[in-house]
Design a protein around this motif. Structure first.
Motif, mmCIF file in Angstrom:
data_model
loop_
_atom_site.group_PDB
_atom_site.id
_atom_site.type_symbol
_atom_site.label_atom_id
_atom_site.label_comp_id
_atom_site.label_asym_id
_atom_site.label_seq_id
_atom_site.Cartn_x
_atom_site.Cartn_y
_atom_site.Cartn_z
ATOM 1 N N THR A 243 26.036 106.416 -9.245
ATOM 2 C CA THR A 243 25.293 107.496 -9.892
ATOM 3 C C THR A 243 26.297 108.419 -10.593
ATOM 4 O O THR A 243 27.500 108.359 -10.320
ATOM 5 N N PRO A 244 25.826 109.300 -11.484
ATOM 6 C CA PRO A 244 26.758 110.252 -12.111
ATOM 7 C C PRO A 244 27.526 111.085 -11.087
ATOM 8 O O PRO A 244 28.704 111.387 -11.282
ATOM 9 N N THR A 245 26.865 111.466 -9.993
ATOM 10 C CA THR A 245 27.544 112.246 -8.962
ATOM 11 C C THR A 245 28.634 111.424 -8.290
ATOM 12 O O THR A 245 29.759 111.899 -8.077
ATOM 13 N N GLU A 246 28.322 110.190 -7.969
ATOM 14 C CA GLU A 246 29.326 109.312 -7.351
ATOM 15 C C GLU A 246 30.466 109.018 -8.323
ATOM 16 O O GLU A 246 31.629 108.922 -7.926
ATOM 17 N N ALA A 247 30.137 108.898 -9.611
ATOM 18 C CA ALA A 247 31.174 108.650 -10.611
ATOM 19 C C ALA A 247 32.150 109.822 -10.688
ATOM 20 O O ALA A 247 33.343 109.629 -10.935
ATOM 21 N N ALA A 248 31.648 111.037 -10.469
ATOM 22 C CA ALA A 248 32.522 112.208 -10.475
ATOM 23 C C ALA A 248 33.537 112.130 -9.340
ATOM 24 O O ALA A 248 34.712 112.479 -9.507
ATOM 25 N N VAL A 249 33.087 111.667 -8.187
ATOM 26 C CA VAL A 249 34.001 111.499 -7.047
ATOM 27 C C VAL A 249 35.023 110.408 -7.352
ATOM 28 O O VAL A 249 36.215 110.551 -7.060
ATOM 29 N N VAL A 250 34.561 109.318 -7.939
ATOM 30 C CA VAL A 250 35.463 108.231 -8.339
ATOM 31 C C VAL A 250 36.523 108.766 -9.310
ATOM 32 O O VAL A 250 37.699 108.416 -9.219
ATOM 33 N N ALA A 251 36.101 109.637 -10.236
ATOM 34 C CA ALA A 251 37.039 110.196 -11.212
ATOM 35 C C ALA A 251 38.135 110.999 -10.522
ATOM 36 O O ALA A 251 39.306 110.940 -10.921
ATOM 37 N N VAL A 252 37.770 111.757 -9.500
ATOM 38 C CA VAL A 252 38.766 112.553 -8.776
ATOM 39 C C VAL A 252 39.758 111.642 -8.056
ATOM 40 O O VAL A 252 40.980 111.827 -8.150
ATOM 41 N N VAL A 253 39.237 110.659 -7.344
ATOM 42 C CA VAL A 253 40.107 109.737 -6.596
ATOM 43 C C VAL A 253 41.028 108.982 -7.554
ATOM 44 O O VAL A 253 42.244 108.856 -7.319
ATOM 45 N N TYR A 254 40.462 108.498 -8.642
ATOM 46 C CA TYR A 254 41.242 107.749 -9.632
ATOM 47 C C TYR A 254 42.349 108.620 -10.227
ATOM 48 O O TYR A 254 43.512 108.196 -10.330
ATOM 49 N N SER A 255 41.986 109.851 -10.615
ATOM 50 C CA SER A 255 42.976 110.734 -11.239
ATOM 51 C C SER A 255 44.098 111.076 -10.261
ATOM 52 O O SER A 255 45.264 111.170 -10.651
ATOM 53 N N LEU A 256 43.758 111.273 -8.997
ATOM 54 C CA LEU A 256 44.784 111.558 -7.996
ATOM 55 C C LEU A 256 45.755 110.387 -7.845
ATOM 56 O O LEU A 256 46.979 110.570 -7.823
ATOM 57 N N ILE A 257 45.207 109.192 -7.758
ATOM 58 C CA ILE A 257 46.052 108.001 -7.573
ATOM 59 C C ILE A 257 46.990 107.818 -8.766
ATOM 60 O O ILE A 257 48.203 107.604 -8.604
ATOM 61 N N ILE A 258 46.426 107.917 -9.973
ATOM 62 C CA ILE A 258 47.240 107.683 -11.174
ATOM 63 C C ILE A 258 48.294 108.765 -11.358
ATOM 64 O O ILE A 258 49.468 108.473 -11.625
ATOM 65 N N CYS A 259 47.894 110.026 -11.224
ATOM 66 C CA CYS A 259 48.819 111.128 -11.517
ATOM 67 C C CYS A 259 49.888 111.300 -10.438
ATOM 68 O O CYS A 259 50.979 111.795 -10.719
ATOM 69 N N ILE A 260 49.588 110.875 -9.199
ATOM 70 C CA ILE A 260 50.574 111.007 -8.124
ATOM 71 C C ILE A 260 51.493 109.795 -8.050
ATOM 72 O O ILE A 260 52.725 109.924 -8.012
ATOM 73 N N PHE A 261 50.903 108.597 -8.075
ATOM 74 C CA PHE A 261 51.687 107.391 -7.803
ATOM 75 C C PHE A 261 52.188 106.670 -9.053
ATOM 76 O O PHE A 261 53.185 105.947 -8.985
ATOM 77 N N PHE A 262 51.503 106.839 -10.196
ATOM 78 C CA PHE A 262 51.921 106.135 -11.407
ATOM 79 C C PHE A 262 52.658 107.078 -12.367
ATOM 80 O O PHE A 262 53.776 106.785 -12.781
ATOM 81 N N TYR A 263 52.024 108.188 -12.724
ATOM 82 C CA TYR A 263 52.684 109.119 -13.637
ATOM 83 C C TYR A 263 53.670 110.028 -12.900
ATOM 84 O O TYR A 263 54.620 110.528 -13.495
ATOM 85 N N ARG A 264 53.409 110.284 -11.637
ATOM 86 C CA ARG A 264 54.294 111.076 -10.773
ATOM 87 C C ARG A 264 54.588 112.457 -11.353
ATOM 88 O O ARG A 264 55.717 112.942 -11.318
ATOM 89 N N GLU A 265 53.562 113.099 -11.897
ATOM 90 C CA GLU A 265 53.720 114.438 -12.460
ATOM 91 C C GLU A 265 53.030 115.503 -11.617
ATOM 92 O O GLU A 265 52.994 116.674 -11.992
ATOM 93 N N ILE A 266 52.425 115.090 -10.502
ATOM 94 C CA ILE A 266 51.799 116.043 -9.588
ATOM 95 C C ILE A 266 52.402 115.836 -8.210
ATOM 96 O O ILE A 266 52.526 114.697 -7.741
ATOM 97 N N ASN A 267 52.774 116.919 -7.558
ATOM 98 C CA ASN A 267 53.248 116.842 -6.185
ATOM 99 C C ASN A 267 52.408 117.757 -5.304
ATOM 100 O O ASN A 267 51.484 118.430 -5.785
ATOM 101 N N LEU A 268 52.709 117.790 -4.041
ATOM 102 C CA LEU A 268 51.908 118.561 -3.089
ATOM 103 C C LEU A 268 51.877 120.046 -3.434
ATOM 104 O O LEU A 268 50.883 120.728 -3.189
ATOM 105 N N ASN A 269 52.950 120.556 -4.006
ATOM 106 C CA ASN A 269 53.002 121.973 -4.360
ATOM 107 C C ASN A 269 52.017 122.345 -5.466
ATOM 108 O O ASN A 269 51.625 123.503 -5.591
ATOM 109 N N ASP A 270 51.638 121.350 -6.288
ATOM 110 C CA ASP A 270 50.704 121.611 -7.397
ATOM 111 C C ASP A 270 49.254 121.682 -6.931
ATOM 112 O O ASP A 270 48.396 122.218 -7.644
#
Length: 440
Positions: A250-277
């Protein structure tokens, strides 16, 4: 409309003129009228306020806002810009084209106009200034491209409209694709003519551009390298929208997927976000989300008072007394919404006026999804029209120029988007083609 109605709007106008926040003004005006009239129990305020926020579709809003903030901070916006630059090259007005396309893609991730300007504009406006573009134009085209946020799925404004109109969020998301493309095309066309006339992106400007450093690296980024860098960012809207349209989430579930996806990519692949951010990102998202939900609560109670006073029915009967021609009625509503968008924030306008206007157009046979697109496009134009013009304010601040310096350039852009608005208003098949096709 009666004394009570005049009192309700009179108190609201006075509070707004006193610069009371609109959400508080809505709640205060409604409560004062209820207290003065004495026929409506105060418990209605509590019941309406809490029940309006107790909505599964509304959960999507804070998650989409959080996903957009993570992706903006985590480097996705910057990689999108580099990728688009790699194939747009040095066409006339190329940086304007890059801004429009990047904003379109980022809007399909964040769902917010202001977030799109803040993310894409912060990257491209300084780059345009370095490359010889006028500051007023750099701010104007970035602000206008950011106006794609409310009409490109997954739009936060679509979600709010769907909740207020009791219609399908998925249908609105699907319906927004073609109008969003039309707006982007209109922006590209007007960008070309303005840049041609003003000399932005000319050979001299292109030489300056090529001499300047690129956005991420010190050397020109090749297409395949840029594609490789941007592949995870480009996959985000495909994952989000594909999951919704494919019936997987659903659109609501897709929003949660977007958060999880963005966290994984930005932390583990792009590595531009750390715990302090995380603290700053979550606080910013919580502030934005909380503001919207307070609007929802206050506007729902305001709408309940309007319904009790039969104001929507009065307006419908009044307009029907003037004319029953759908063409004229839609024209009047467009003019009204364009004026509203100049003075009122988009979320507030949707929550206040959808309950008022929907009863007017439904008896005319106008599809609620089509009408939702009319409302959202009208109010998206409000993002670039003074005196409010929040997108223009953001763009002006980034360009470090006075707000009024944008007026010369935003006028022809507004004219082009106004033509798109009229086309979408009077050719409903543009909006309804995809929902009807996918819905069978």
């Amino acid at each position: 409309m009666g004394t009570v109605t005049l009192m309700l709007f009179g108190i609201l106008i006075i509070l707004v003129l006193l610069q009371v926040p609109i959400a508080i003004a809505l709640a205060a005006a409604s409560l004062l009228v209820v207290l003065i009239e004495g026929t409506v129990p105060l418990t209605l305020f509590i019941q309406t306020s809490f029940s309006s926020m107790d909505s599964f579709p509304l959960i999507a809003i804070p998650f989409f806002i959080l996903a957009g903030d993570i992706m903006s901070r985590g480097g996705m916006a910057r990689r999108l810009v580099d990728f688009i630059q790699s194939f747009v090259g040095s066409l006339t007005g190329s940086l304007g084209i890059i801004t429009i396309i990047a904003s379109f893609i980022f809007a399909a991730i964040s769902g917010s106009g202001a977030a799109t300007v803040a993310s894409i504009g912060a990257i491209l406006i300084p780059y345009m200034l370095k490359s010889g573009y006028a500051p007023g134009y750099a701010a104007s085209i970035s602000a206008s491209a950011g106006a794609l946020g409310p009409i490109v799925p997954p739009s936060i404004v679509f979600i709010l409209y769907a909740v207020m109109a009791n219609t399908s969020i998925s249908d609105l998301f699907i319906a927004g694709i073609i109008p969003g493309v039309l707006v982007a095309v209109a922006l590209v066309i007007v960008n070309y003519f303005i840049c041609k006339k003003e000399g932005f992106g000319s050979l001299e400007t292109t030489a300056t551009l090529e001499a300047a450093t690129t956005i991420v690296e010190k050397e020109k980024v090749g297409f395949w390298k840029a594609l490789n860098e941007a592949k995870w960012a480009l996959l985000a809207p495909v994952l989000i929208l594909g999951g919704i349209y494919g019936g997987i989430v659903t659109p609501t579930e897709a929003a949660v997927v977007a958060v999880v996806y963005s966290l994984i990519i930005c932390i583990f692949f792009y590595r531009e976000i750390n715990l302090n951010d995380f603290v700053g990102i979550f606080l910013k998202s919580a502030h934005t989300s909380g503001s919207i939900l307070i609007f929802v609560s206050a506007a729902s109670f305001f709408g309940q008072v309007l319904s009790i006073e039969r104001i929507p029915q009065f307006l419908a009967d009044t307009i029907a007394g003037w004319t029953t021609n759908p063409f004229i009625i839609l024209l009047l509503i467009n003019i009204f919404l364009l004026i509203v968008g100049m003075f009122m924030e988009t979320v507030a306008a949707v929550l206040i006026f959808v309950p008022l206007l929907l009863p007017i157009v439904i008896p005319l046979g106008i599809d609620p999804v089509h009408f939702g697109m009319i409302i959202c496009l009208n109010l998206s134009l409000g993002l670039i029209t003074p005196p409010l013009g929040i997108n223009l304010f953001i763009g002006s601040n980034i360009a470090n120029i006075p707000f009024e310096k944008t007026f010369k350039y935003v006028a022809p852009i507004f004219g082009a988007l106004l033509i798109v608005l009229l086309i979408i208003t009077y050719v409903p098949s543009i909006t309804l083609f995809l929902p009807n096709l996918i819905g069978g």
